[in-house]
Every structure is written in C-alpha cells, then in structure tokens.
Design an enzyme around this catalytic site. Structure first.
Site, PDB file in Angstrom:
ATOM      1  CG  ASP A 175      45.901 -31.612  19.019  1.00 19.08           C
ATOM      2  OD1 ASP A 175      47.042 -31.500  18.557  1.00 19.08           O
ATOM      3  OD2 ASP A 175      45.635 -31.407  20.224  1.00 19.08           O
ATOM      4  CG  HIS A 176      46.688 -37.052  14.757  1.00 22.77           C
ATOM      5  ND1 HIS A 176      46.903 -38.371  14.445  1.00 22.77           N
ATOM      6  CD2 HIS A 176      45.378 -36.949  15.062  1.00 22.77           C
ATOM      7  CE1 HIS A 176      45.771 -39.045  14.554  1.00 22.77           C
ATOM      8  NE2 HIS A 176      44.825 -38.198  14.913  1.00 22.77           N
TER       9      HIS A 176
ATOM     10  CG  ASN B 203      48.436 -38.557  18.152  1.00 24.50           C
ATOM     11  OD1 ASN B 203      49.133 -38.384  17.169  1.00 24.50           O
ATOM     12  ND2 ASN B 203      47.150 -38.877  18.074  1.00 24.50           N
TER      13      ASN B 203
ATOM     14  CB  THR C 285      30.249 -39.455  17.437  1.00 22.36           C
ATOM     15  OG1 THR C 285      30.686 -40.816  17.295  1.00 22.36           O
ATOM     16  CG2 THR C 285      29.012 -39.219  16.567  1.00 22.36           C
TER      17      THR C 285
ATOM     18  CB  SER D  45      40.380 -41.179  26.470  1.00 19.37           C
ATOM     19  OG  SER D  45      39.922 -42.028  25.442  1.00 19.37           O
ATOM     20  N   GLY D  46      42.265 -39.983  23.809  1.00 18.45           N
ATOM     21  CA  GLY D  46      43.507 -40.014  23.062  1.00 18.45           C
ATOM     22  C   GLY D  46      43.892 -41.372  22.506  1.00 18.45           C
ATOM     23  CD  GLU D  47      43.692 -40.985  18.738  1.00 16.97           C
ATOM     24  OE1 GLU D  47      44.605 -40.117  18.781  1.00 16.97           O
ATOM     25  OE2 GLU D  47      42.530 -40.725  18.416  1.00 16.97           O
TER      26      GLU D  47
END
Length: 319
Positions: free
Chosen positions: A37-38, A108, A187, A103-105
């Site tokens: 999901d990017h 994005n 993971t 927790s995301g990047e």
C-alpha cells in the site's frame, strides 16, 4: 500446513497488470494473496503506485482467494477512514480479508505536510490507530485525543465477523511490541536466523494468532540474470537500515543505495533453480503459518508459470 501466497507489488506494476497477475496466481495454484500500500515507488525504475484499496475491491471480486495488505494508519490515512475501508471490504467478502498495520515510511506519508514523527511517536500513533480501528469495526463510537484525533466517530457498514488486525514488524523489538495488541504477525526477510528471531520475540511476548512471512525472490533463467533483475528493481535494499523509514522520495533512495551483490542477497532470495529457491523459502518460513512470495522482477507471467510447474510443487514438498 503452511499456506502459500502471492505478493502483489503496487510499486512495480500498474493496477491492470497486477489484477491479471493475481488472477493467474490463483490459476497456477497459489492459496492466497497480499499487496503493498504505497503512494510512491521505492525507486524510479519501479515506476508505479496504484491505490491499493480501490484495487483490492476488484482483486477480491475477480478471484476466490483471501487477501490482505500492509497499511499505515495515522497520517496519510486517518484511522476512521482506514476502518471504513477495512469494514467495507470485509463486509463484501466475508472471511477473505485481513489488514496488517505498521508505522509507515516517510516515502508515503510526507505528502500530508505534517512532520514525520520519530519511532516512539510513530508507535504510539499506531497503537492509538489500531485501538480506534478495532473499536470502530466492533460498532463502537470512538473518541481519541492523543497522537491521533478522532471525534465521535462510527463506522456504519461493518462485517459480521471480526477482521484480523495484524502487526507488521521488521525488527525483533517491534515484533515484541506489536504482540500486545495484534491478532497476528507479519514480517519480511531472507535470513533464517533473523526471521526466526522476529517470530520468537513475538511469541515470547505473548503474541497470538497466525504468523505471516513475506519473502522477496528473483527467479531467473540463470543466476546472473536473477541477480541483474534484483539489482534493477530492488536497489533500495542497499540504503542504510536506519534511513529506510526516513527518506521522502525515490530519488533519495537511489542516491543513498549501496547496491552490492551482498546487499541484494541479504534481502532477496536470488537463484535460477526453483528447487534451491524452494529450500531457501522453506528454511525461512519454519514456524510460520503463511508465506507470501514476491518476485521482484517485472515479468510476473513468466515467474508465475515457473511457479506452477516448478516452484510451488517443490515448495509444498519442502514445507
């Protein structure tokens, strides 16, 4: 028995191509699927990033497999909107959808203009989001005032059964942390010791539910071809680990990536032999309930045909 899934990489393929790929994945014998999901690809060579939630509706309607995705509520997606999206898909396709929360990047999330929090704040935001989403899917009215803000929210269209909210963790430390709230673990890795440690820390911390593993692979006609494909499409794996979640644009990953053969082999299972690859994946997946295979190359159809004739039979023997 370990379920074998296909990973659909939105960063690398157009939504139309990915839809054809998951249909073929089911036809050749995969048990299930998941997707990324990017908003942006890791590098410009990957070149895509379709909207995962729109695509999932079509993918679920076009197949009979279960699907999941890894998503990051709290910044780009307000958790109430994430809960509504999860509830809608799970209501339309009962018992076929799960969502992993991470927790995301910054890659994005930076587009909202909000500052990118440090890891402790991101984890607090994720926990608040996970609790809010779980409450909303249970039919509760939710208010939150913390790292996220929710005002008297309800989700009206909901599934009959609870949707698994899986914890996404790359490190063993994060795996232990998500154990407190997650319905399972997901993971990613290409090192048996590393994946075993992540799973052990999750279970030792009381983590419940199924454990899922994503494995990046490059299966070529020759070892050199497989390595070249990984170098072209998965170069961002050479970025220092402490920067992976902090960079904002594909150009930043390209600039900082040290694309060595060693770095590629640490992140991707690279081989011309399907049987050797199956043995590597089986070693990585020991103790896991689901394994999702992501071929990092652009040619998904050729890979999937080799899965049908070579990789899937060998992997089922090895698991």
């Amino acid at each position: 028995m370990v379920a074998i899934g296909f990973h659909a990489s939105h960063e690398q393929h157009s939504p139309r191509e990915l839809l054809a790929a998951v249909r073929l994945a089911e036809a050749v014998g995969f048990d299930e699927a998941m997707c990324s999901d990017h908003l942006a690809p890791w590098t410009r060579a990957q070149g895509h990033s379709g909207h995962a939630w729109s695509w999932l509706g079509a993918a679920l309607a076009s197949t009979t497999m279960p699907f999941g995705l890894v998503t990051a509520p709290g910044q780009r997606y307000h958790p109430v909107i994430a809960a509504q999206a999860i509830g809608t898909l799970a209501q339309m396709f009962p018992d076929r959808f799960w969502a992993a929360l991470g927790s995301g990047e910054a890659l994005n999330e930076h587009v909202t203009g909000d500052g990118w929090p440090d890891k402790p704040r991101r984890q607090r935001r994720l926990r608040e989001s996970a609790d809010a989403i779980r409450g909303l899917l249970a039919g509760e009215r939710v208010d939150v005032s913390g790292e996220i803000v929710v005002h008297d929210a309800r989700v009206w269209s909901r599934p009959e059964a609870p949707v698994p909210l899986v914890g996404a963790a790359v490190s063993a430390e994060t795996a232990a942390w998500v154990a407190d709230w997650a319905d399972g673990l997901i993971t990613v890795g290409a090192d048996p010791e590393g994946t075993a440690e992540v799973l052990a820390r999750y279970r030792d911390a009381g983590g419940r539910g199924p454990a899922r593993l994503q494995v990046h692979v490059s299966l070529g006609r020759t070892d050199d071809e497989a390595l070249a494909v990984a170098r072209d499409q998965w170069a961002h794996c050479g970025v220092p680990a402490e920067l992976m979640w902090e960079l904002e644009n594909p150009e930043d990953y390209e600039r900082l990536a040290e694309v060595t053969d060693e770095a590629l082999h640490q992140d991707v299972v690279i081989s011309a032999s399907a049987s050797a690859m199956a043995d590597r994946i089986a070693a990585l997946a020991e103790g896991f309930d689901h394994v999702y295979i992501h071929h990092v190359g652009k040619d998904q159809a050729t890979f999937l045909r080799r899965c049908e004739n070579e990789l899937l039979p060998a992997l089922r023997r090895a698991l």
